[in-house]
Scaffold this motif. Structure first.
Motif, PDB file in Angstrom:
ATOM      1  N   ASP A 141       0.970  -7.080   4.224  1.00  0.00           N
ATOM      2  CA  ASP A 141       1.003  -7.968   3.062  1.00  0.00           C
ATOM      3  C   ASP A 141       2.082  -7.589   2.052  1.00  0.00           C
ATOM      4  OD1 ASP A 141      -0.986  -9.542   4.071  1.00  0.00           O
ATOM      5  OD2 ASP A 141      -2.542  -8.908   2.641  1.00  0.00           O
ATOM      6  N   GLU A 142       2.201  -6.297   1.722  1.00  0.00           N
ATOM      7  CA  GLU A 142       3.171  -5.885   0.709  1.00  0.00           C
ATOM      8  C   GLU A 142       4.602  -6.139   1.176  1.00  0.00           C
ATOM      9  OE1 GLU A 142      -0.587  -3.675  -0.077  1.00  0.00           O
ATOM     10  OE2 GLU A 142       0.620  -4.090   1.695  1.00  0.00           O
ATOM     11  N   ALA A 196       5.303  -9.961   1.273  1.00  0.00           N
ATOM     12  CA  ALA A 196       5.494 -10.559  -0.052  1.00  0.00           C
ATOM     13  C   ALA A 196       6.882 -10.258  -0.595  1.00  0.00           C
ATOM     14  CB  ALA A 196       4.418 -10.043  -1.007  1.00  0.00           C
ATOM     15  N   ALA A 197       7.359  -9.024  -0.393  1.00  0.00           N
ATOM     16  CA  ALA A 197       8.671  -8.647  -0.908  1.00  0.00           C
ATOM     17  C   ALA A 197       9.799  -9.309  -0.126  1.00  0.00           C
ATOM     18  CB  ALA A 197       8.816  -7.124  -0.877  1.00  0.00           C
ATOM     19  N   ASN A 249       3.799   2.120   5.753  1.00  0.00           N
ATOM     20  CA  ASN A 249       3.880   0.860   5.020  1.00  0.00           C
ATOM     21  C   ASN A 249       2.726   0.701   4.038  1.00  0.00           C
ATOM     22  OD1 ASN A 249       2.244   0.518   7.475  1.00  0.00           O
ATOM     23  ND2 ASN A 249       1.988  -1.581   6.759  1.00  0.00           N
ATOM     24  N   LEU A 250       1.588   1.363   4.314  1.00  0.00           N
ATOM     25  CA  LEU A 250       0.445   1.320   3.414  1.00  0.00           C
ATOM     26  C   LEU A 250       0.360   2.561   2.531  1.00  0.00           C
ATOM     27  CD1 LEU A 250      -2.315  -0.029   5.864  1.00  0.00           C
ATOM     28  CD2 LEU A 250      -1.111  -1.290   4.070  1.00  0.00           C
ATOM     29  N   PRO A 285       4.280   2.336   0.332  1.00  0.00           N
ATOM     30  CA  PRO A 285       4.875   1.006   0.522  1.00  0.00           C
ATOM     31  C   PRO A 285       6.267   0.846  -0.080  1.00  0.00           C
ATOM     32  CG  PRO A 285       3.032   0.924  -1.030  1.00  0.00           C
ATOM     33  CD  PRO A 285       2.995   2.268  -0.389  1.00  0.00           C
ATOM     34  N   THR A 286       6.529   1.483  -1.224  1.00  0.00           N
ATOM     35  CA  THR A 286       7.847   1.353  -1.845  1.00  0.00           C
ATOM     36  C   THR A 286       8.919   2.022  -1.002  1.00  0.00           C
ATOM     37  OG1 THR A 286       6.863   1.241  -4.052  1.00  0.00           O
ATOM     38  CG2 THR A 286       9.209   1.793  -3.915  1.00  0.00           C
TER      39      THR A 286
END
Length: 257
Positions: free
Chosen positions: A28-29, A32-33, A241-242, A245-246
């Motif tokens: 999801d993150e 979205a980006a 990724n979780l 995430p950044t």
């Protein structure tokens, strides 16, 4: 198309392949980006997330069936060539898809995955896990998988929201889908012979604390793939990724053509 999928944004398409025993919401993150300037596709394998165990129309078995499902979705969406990102089990499928359909792949991102086949002990462990799930349901995987999926740094942080999120993904999976995925992973053939012939830009990402697909193993993969680049994510285990995430997104953006 009976697979549950999300198709967001416009532009060059990137398709994400999720890990076992999670679902497409693990992306999801990143989705979205990236969907601000790319077309981003995620989906659930049959028996995971919102895809029923009967979602596959392919008569193939094992990873071949998963490859066929992914290609069917690309055809359904009119995607001739995509950037392909797979993590763990998703990475196994990404390599298998590239072997059979290299013309459909513009670039590869291989995260926390392997090109080797399972050794006998791992195959037996997967068989035992499948039997456990058949007897007691998918929730039994939560205490087994969380310590392996998350790095030591993540486990030391009091982030119940992340562990609850992962547990929720595991619990949403269907026993039939889980056992099929375990069999697909256990019976997969090695793709080590493929690595030297990969002709597309390839980025490998691994958590520095991953105990399933270690940085050492992924370094060997990177060295075998022409012009591949390896990015190690600090303070992360099997799910950078979780967990970070950044940092994961920064690595991903730097490696996509």
């Amino acid at each position: 198309m009976r697979l549950s999928y999300r198709d967001q944004g416009q532009g060059q398409a990137i398709v994400f392949l999720h890990a076992f025993p999670l679902d497409q919401t693990m992306w999801d993150e990143a989705a979205a980006a990236l969907s601000r300037d790319r077309r981003v596709v995620t989906f659930d394998w049959p028996g995971f997330g919102q895809s029923p165990s009967t979602a596959s129309d392919s008569a193939a078995t094992g990873l071949d069936r998963m490859v066929a499902d992914a290609i069917q979705l690309l055809d359904h969406l009119g995607l001739n060539q995509v950037d392909l990102c797979g993590l763990s089990m998703g990475g196994y499928v990404a390599l298998a898809l590239y072997r059979s359909f290299p013309e459909r792949v513009r670039s590869l991102v291989l995260c926390d995955t392997k090109a080797t086949a399972d050794p006998p002990a791992t195959r037996e462990a997967r068989r035992e896990m499948a039997e456990l799930v058949e007897r007691e349901g998918t929730a039994t995987l939560i205490p087994l998988m969380l310590p392996r999926l998350l790095g030591a740094s993540t486990r030391r942080r009091p982030e119940a929201s992340l562990t609850d999120r992962i547990a929720g993904m595991i619990q949403r999976s269907d026993p039939e889908g889980v056992t099929h995925a375990l069999d697909a992973m256990a019976t997969r053939t090695a793709t080590t012979d493929l690595l030297g012939s990969i002709q597309v830009p390839t980025l490998l990402i691994v958590g520095e604390e991953d105990i399933i697909s270690t940085p050492e193993e992924m370094k060997e993969m990177a060295e075998a793939i022409p012009h591949a680049r390896l990015q190690v994510i600090d303070q992360s285990g099997h799910l950078p990724n979780l967990e970070q995430p950044t940092l994961f997104l920064e690595a991903l953006r730097s490696g996509l053509p």
